[in-house]
Every structure is written in C-alpha cells, then in structure tokens.
Design an enzyme around this catalytic site. Structure first.
Site, PDB file in Angstrom:
ATOM      1  CG  HIS A   1      -0.989   0.557   5.067  1.00  0.00           C
ATOM      2  ND1 HIS A   1       0.175   1.089   4.478  1.00  0.00           N
ATOM      3  CD2 HIS A   1      -1.982   1.342   5.023  1.00  0.00           C
ATOM      4  CE1 HIS A   1      -0.242   2.452   3.961  1.00  0.00           C
ATOM      5  NE2 HIS A   1      -1.515   2.391   4.443  1.00  0.00           N
ATOM      6  CB  ILE A   2      -5.827  -0.097   8.684  1.00  0.00           C
ATOM      7  CG1 ILE A   2      -5.668   1.629   8.739  1.00  0.00           C
ATOM      8  CG2 ILE A   2      -5.413  -0.574  10.155  1.00  0.00           C
ATOM      9  CD1 ILE A   2      -6.670   2.300   9.676  1.00  0.00           C
ATOM     10  CG  HIS A   3      -6.610  -2.558   3.793  1.00  0.00           C
ATOM     11  ND1 HIS A   3      -5.451  -3.330   4.294  1.00  0.00           N
ATOM     12  CD2 HIS A   3      -7.240  -3.949   3.418  1.00  0.00           C
ATOM     13  CE1 HIS A   3      -5.764  -4.460   4.370  1.00  0.00           C
ATOM     14  NE2 HIS A   3      -6.414  -5.110   3.822  1.00  0.00           N
ATOM     15  CB  ILE A   4     -12.480  -0.076   5.149  1.00  0.00           C
ATOM     16  CG1 ILE A   4     -13.845  -0.853   5.222  1.00  0.00           C
ATOM     17  CG2 ILE A   4     -12.561   1.066   4.055  1.00  0.00           C
ATOM     18  CD1 ILE A   4     -14.680   0.424   6.382  1.00  0.00           C
TER      19      ILE A   4
ATOM     20  CG  PHE B   1      -1.893  -1.002   1.105  1.00  0.00           C
ATOM     21  CD1 PHE B   1      -2.451  -1.378  -0.096  1.00  0.00           C
ATOM     22  CD2 PHE B   1      -2.393  -1.624   2.342  1.00  0.00           C
ATOM     23  CE1 PHE B   1      -3.699  -2.248  -0.181  1.00  0.00           C
ATOM     24  CE2 PHE B   1      -3.445  -2.704   2.155  1.00  0.00           C
ATOM     25  CZ  PHE B   1      -4.045  -2.826   0.804  1.00  0.00           C
TER      26      PHE B   1
END
Ligand SMILES: [Zn+2]
Length: 163
Positions: free
Chosen positions: A123-126, A28
């Site tokens: 690495h956050i993600h929705i 990302f």
C-alpha cells in the site's frame, strides 16, 4: 533502528497491527475504514482520494505520510486523480510543517518494495519529514538509536489545525 522512547509501539502490538509481526490485514486500509478513530490513529486530514497520517514510527517529530485510500502497491498502478491529490496533499504537509515547526528543510520520498526499504509493501505512501541542520545526532550515529523529542499526541495537536 531502535528508539529510546516509543510507548505507542505497545498499542500497536496490543492491537495486533504491528507491521513487524506479519499482520494479516493492511494497517493503512484499517485506518482508512475506521474514521471514528482518526484521532487515536493520528489521522490529520482526509481528502477525496488520500489521507494524511502521522507515522507512528517517526524518524523525527512531524514525520507524516500521505496514503491513498486505494490499496495499491505501485505508484504507476495508481490513478492519475489519486497521485495528483497525493502530491497536492504532500504540498499541504510541507506548508503545515513549516507553520508548526519552521524546519530548515524537508525530505520527501517513497519506498516501493521491500528491497527499497518499504515497511508496508502493498500500500503505497509518501513520507514527509521536516529537517534541521545537525538533527542527525550522535545517538543515531553511534548507537543506532534515535531520540524522538516529542510525543505523537503533542505533534498531532500541533499539526491538526494546520489542515
Ligand atoms: Zn491497504
């Protein structure tokens, strides 16, 4: 879960950024830092604090991710400004998917940590997925395989203009 048709995997393996192969760099962050290749990376939209990208390992056509620019591994470690925009962009994804595909429903969600099923843990993600009645077909039920009916480039072209 295997997929019958996934030629894009080759590009990721060839470029060394396949998340299955213990990459040294965050995929990302690499996409964030390479805006000249947004079309090749299937980036649909860049906001002030987050970007929208097609999932290259989709569970279904139209599977999108909203990703903060900030490399942060926990939702509650992200700033309020970041998560406010993350949710605003999630709403725009829903609107875009509705305009392009007229789905019957949506799944939204985050997997935080490997135990929760996160493929990229740091690495956050929705995830935003369009759904249709009966879209879990017999192949995924009996074969642990999902058929993706549309090429990512086609999905990208359909959704790009909706942002
Ligand atoms: Zn990152």
């Amino acid at each position: 879960m295997d997929r019958l048709w996934s030629p894009w995997r080759y590009e990721y393996i060839a470029s060394g950024s396949n998340p299955d192969s213990a990459p040294t760099a965050c995929v990302f962050c690499s996409i964030r830092d390479d805006p000249d290749r947004d079309e090749a990376n299937f980036v649909l939209y860049r906001g002030d604090l987050n970007f929208v990208v097609l999932n290259i390992y989709p569970y279904i056509s139209g599977h999108m991710l909203v990703v903060p620019y900030e490399h942060v591994g926990e939702l509650d470690a992200a700033t309020k400004a970041t998560t406010d925009e993350l949710m605003d962009l999630t709403k725009r994804c829903q609107t875009a998917l509705r305009a392009a595909y007229q789905p019957a429903g949506f799944n939204l969600g985050m997997n935080l940590g490997k135990a929760a099923g996160a493929g990229i843990v740091d690495h956050i993600h929705i995830h935003i997925l369009p759904r249709w009645v009966g879209d879990t077909n017999f192949m995924s039920t009996i074969g642990n395989t999902r058929v993706i009916p549309e090429a990512l480039a086609t999905t990208y072209q359909k959704l790009r203009g909706k942002f």
